[in-house]
Structures are given as structure tokens and as C-alpha cells.
Write an enzyme that holds these catalytic residues in place. Structure first.
Site, PDB file in Angstrom:
ATOM      1  N   CYS A 194       0.948  -1.634  -0.310  1.00 45.43           N
ATOM      2  CA  CYS A 194      -0.370  -0.151  -0.016  1.00 45.43           C
ATOM      3  C   CYS A 194       0.958   1.395  -0.381  1.00 45.43           C
ATOM      4  CB  CYS A 194      -1.166   0.239   1.376  1.00 45.43           C
ATOM      5  SG  CYS A 194      -0.528   0.306   2.820  1.00 45.43           S
ATOM      6  N   ARG A 195       0.587   2.442   0.526  1.00 49.14           N
ATOM      7  CA  ARG A 195       0.996   3.629   0.690  1.00 49.14           C
ATOM      8  C   ARG A 195       3.004   3.672   1.436  1.00 49.14           C
ATOM      9  NH1 ARG A 195       1.008   9.007   3.391  1.00 49.14           N
ATOM     10  NH2 ARG A 195       2.084   9.933   2.244  1.00 49.14           N
TER      11      ARG A 195
END
Length: 104
Positions: free
Chosen positions: A62-63
Site C-alpha cells: 500500500c502507501r
């Protein structure tokens, strides 16, 4: 929970290793920058779990590594045992591997 570094992920990509990369960010985040993984936003991970391999290693990203950790927790409840979280997510990738990739 098993974790891998962005350098370990880069090595897997560079060597052509057989694994699956799952990106659990939202569509707009993926469109801005991605590493070529399969996009399954976190909210749909359980609904779309059939798209996630049980037969080979899977790296979830993800981020920053937080949403992917949540996704792994959900998938482990379905019996997945082949998952690894990408430490630091795409932010770490931008910092350590590709400073030209667009992050937010």
C-alpha cells in the site's frame, strides 16, 4: 506477520521470481504510481480474495505498509499462509529504489 523490504521486492522483480504483487490502495493512488501489481483496494480484499494466489508467494503493498498489514490480517483469517507485507509501502520504494516515482 512476515515482511519484506523494498530491496527484497526489487530483487524478486529483477530476478523474475514467480510471485504475486497485490496493491491494496485506492484506484486514484494506483493510477498515480504503481509497481505493476494487481489492484484490489482494501475494502474489497475479502470479496475479491479468489484473485489472490494460495499457491505461490504473495507480497501485499500500500502507501506505507499499514493498509497492507490490515489486508494480510483479513486474509490470514481465510487461511492464507503465503503472504508478506511490503515494509514502508510505495513511500519506501520512492525513498530507497526509485526517487522519480510520484508519491503523495
Amino acid at each position: 506477520m512476515k515482511e519484506i523490504t523494498v530491496q527484497e521486492l526489487k530483487d524478486k522483480l529483477d530476478s523474475g521470481e514467480d510471485f504475486q504483487l497485490i496493491d491494496v490502495r485506492e484506484d486514484f493512488e494506483y493510477e498515480m504510481s504503481n509497481l505493476g501489481g494487481t489492484l484490489i483496494p482494501l475494502a474489497g480484499v475479502l470479496i475479491e480474495s479468489e484473485k489472490i494466489s494460495r499457491d505461490k508467494p504473495v507480497v501485499v503493498m500500500c502507501r506505507s505498509g499499514k493498509r497492507s498489514a490490515v489486508a494480510i490480517g483479513q486474509l490470514e483469517q481465510l487461511g492464507y499462509t503465503n503472504l508478506a507485507n511490503l515494509q514502508g509501502g510505495i513511500l519506501a520504494w520512492a525513498q530507497e529504489i526509485d526517487p522519480d516515482i510520484q508519491v503523495y
